[in-house]
Design an enzyme around this catalytic site. Structure first.
Site: not given
Length: 210
Positions: A39, A108, A137
């Site tokens: 990521r 998700s 995040k």
């Protein structure tokens, strides 16, 4: 081979710091990480393809799959093992069509409404959370806590991995909520010894399984 979600590492190149991304992943896998997601919200597709190919080399022979976050083109060009998408990312249908039946695809989930709209037949697992708020995040959805995690896991027919502000001390609670594993970022990427950081999770998992 069944998908092992027990300790899911989501990488953060910046947090890896002096240890380095590849070195962090290699050490974490030796310590017990069972699946790795690349990521990087700031890298270009070209940069991520290079990163992915390097991580594929690190993971070769370990049996640990490499999943790409969000970037379908990166997953295709790097020949990664799969793709993880968020509710606002690439469509699950497109990912399955282009990556094929053997690819590992995850989505998700944060609410029951999202779960009810999920095309389970196209997915291999779901990521549920965030359980807690996290600095890894900044734009995360509303934290759901262990109660929300348990409710979503119970309603989900697919294997699930919990994510969001989780530490080794939360592993037992995650398992009690019914999830198949937990995903972490800073609990491993942000540590000076990723191997020992991953091993800590294994200790808690072994204790809860006994």
């Amino acid at each position: 081979m069944p998908l092992d979600l027990s300790l899911y590492l989501v990488t953060d190149a910046a947090l890896c710091g002096d240890v380095g991304l590849e070195q962090t992943v290699e050490a974490a896998v030796r310590g017990g990480v069972t699946i790795v997601q690349l990521r990087d919200k700031h890298a270009s597709d070209e940069q991520m393809i290079v990163q992915a190919k390097r991580l594929k080399a690190v993971l070769a022979g370990t049996g640990v799959p490499l999943i790409i976050n969000d970037r379908l083109q990166v997953a295709l060009e790097s020949q990664a093992d799969g793709l993880h998408v968020g509710q606002s990312d690439a469509a699950v249908q497109a990912a399955r069509r282009l990556l094929g039946e053997q690819a590992i695809i995850g989505l998700s989930i944060n609410t029951i409404a999202q779960l009810q709209a999920t095309p389970f037949e196209l997915l291999d697992y779901v990521g549920i959370g965030p359980v807690f708020g996290t600095q890894s995040k900044q734009d995360h959805a509303q934290p759901i806590g262990f109660g929300g995690l348990a409710s979503l896991v119970k309603a989900c027919p697919l294997p699930s991995v919990a994510i969001g502000g989780l530490k080794a001390s939360h592993a037992i609670s995650v398992q009690r909520a019914g999830a198949n594993g937990l995903a972490v970022i800073s609990a491993i990427c942000g540590q000076p010894d990723p191997y020992q950081a991953a091993r800590t999770f294994q200790v808690f998992q072994a204790a809860s399984a006994s």
